[in-house]
Design a protein around this motif. Sequence first.
Motif, PDB file in Angstrom:
ATOM      1  N   ALA A 112       0.833  -1.163  -0.024  1.00  0.00           N
ATOM      2  CA  ALA A 112      -0.092  -0.196  -0.227  1.00  0.00           C
ATOM      3  C   ALA A 112       0.723   1.135  -0.015  1.00  0.00           C
TER       4      ALA A 112
ATOM      5  N   GLY B 293      -4.375   4.059  -3.030  1.00  0.00           N
ATOM      6  CA  GLY B 293      -4.709   3.181  -3.933  1.00  0.00           C
ATOM      7  C   GLY B 293      -6.249   2.781  -3.365  1.00  0.00           C
TER       8      GLY B 293
ATOM      9  N   THR C 265      -8.937  -0.912  -3.602  1.00  0.00           N
ATOM     10  CA  THR C 265      -9.054  -2.177  -3.692  1.00  0.00           C
ATOM     11  C   THR C 265     -10.523  -2.581  -3.274  1.00  0.00           C
TER      12      THR C 265
ATOM     13  N   VAL D  71      -5.227   3.549   1.344  1.00  0.00           N
ATOM     14  CA  VAL D  71      -6.202   2.620   0.524  1.00  0.00           C
ATOM     15  C   VAL D  71      -7.657   2.927   0.822  1.00  0.00           C
TER      16      VAL D  71
ATOM     17  N   VAL E 280      -2.388   1.495  -8.924  1.00  0.00           N
ATOM     18  CA  VAL E 280      -3.714   2.276  -8.225  1.00  0.00           C
ATOM     19  C   VAL E 280      -4.485   0.883  -7.670  1.00  0.00           C
TER      20      VAL E 280
ATOM     21  N   ARG F 230      -5.023  -2.279  -6.168  1.00  0.00           N
ATOM     22  CA  ARG F 230      -4.418  -3.436  -5.062  1.00  0.00           C
ATOM     23  C   ARG F 230      -5.115  -4.478  -4.804  1.00  0.00           C
TER      24      ARG F 230
END
Length: 458
Positions: free
Chosen positions: A3, A73, A75, A90, A450, A452
């Motif tokens: 991250a 990021g 996810t 993130v 970008v 994750r």
Amino acid sequence: MSAAPAHAVDPAELERLRTEVRGRVLLPGDAGYDEARLPWNRSVDQRPAAVVEPADVADVQTVLRIARAAGAGVTTQPNGHGADGALEGVVVIRPVAFDELVVDEQARLVRIGAGVNWGRVLAALDGTGLIALAGSNPEVNAVALAIGGGHSMFSRKYGLTARSIIAVELVDAAGEVRHVTDADDPELIWALRGGGGLFGVVTAIELALYPGDRLFGGGLLFPIAHAEAVLEAAIELSRDEPELGLDLGLMRFPDAPMVPPPLRGQTVATVSLVHIGDEASGRRFAERLLAVAEPIADTLAPFTIGGLAAVAAEPVDPMPVADFGSALDLTAEGFPRAFVEAFLAGAEAGLGRASVRAMGGAIVEELGAGQSAVGAIGAAGLLSSGVVLFDPAIDVEASLRPLRELAAAFPAEGTVPTFLGGGSTLADAYGPEVLERLAAVKRRVDPEGVIRSNRPLG
């Protein structure tokens, strides 16, 4: 999970999520943030920069645009069964609004939104005579399991779940909405079949369905005194019947009121089986196990696809867990005894369960394996184990060490990412050639990194 450092994220940019995203947005300090950030595995203390429940695809595009501008990021985490990281810097997307579920019986496919769990899919398939390569837990997200490789109790007959992916709809790191198939981007869909959530925010997938109008199976529990003989018989059965779904293991029940009195505090051997076929032929397979010892419990019965989850009867409520997974050569001489000894040693320190899913059959032989990152896996079995951490005094390392030593003593190559334990990467599942190919796809579709995933490349 890798991250971006927390200091690299611009919180002022992330504040724009509140006004530009139509769905629910929670930032640190907001009421509800501490609940929303929790994954299914409560032992993972993740503290993301934001938790967002997008209302639609346009919201996903907005989240990606703002995250890039903020240096964050992104996810996707539907439930958090595979959560494995602190997530500083993130933005977590919870795709609860993507609840589409359409079964096309004529085309033998099912379209599944990214917020749908396997329990809903199985219920929708009841009465169709068709089956999906579903996971064993109804609360596991269907899309996450499929793109992570996915092993089903039907996999020895029809292959791994990832290989049944026909199409994937996603929003890529640049915000472009893409419908990915073998025809338009064979390399990207190859990566999505086992590479997990590294390549975009998946909003829906289409999976192939397979014939399965008659099913038989369930679970058998045996006294620990017969564990070695039962495991040996189950392994022999797996060799002789390569299409039969088999899971063999050991379990120690807690001495607690919620456990039925006959099992309270007991250690048992377990065998679950799933047969695509009629009851008579299924019982003939089971008789080879029942001839070894009398079970403490027997749930074998005909069932429909909607009842698949009852075979494994896995926990569905969130809990704190430490887990370990590995490929094993369960066919090697001495494995049953070594497995029992390792489990009993770990159980003294807090290990609650360990099971080995039989591999082989279509998992290694399927011709279409080359079209998926997960590929053809030659390992005879996949170990899954867990320590429930309700007691803070439990020594996790002492609980799992005997199983780590077992894996070292009976090694095998290749595994399914969804069977990996905490702290693992895709490098623990795939060799250098597959990893480099995945990395090349990642560089092409997400050059800034970008997107994750719970399972980074390495």
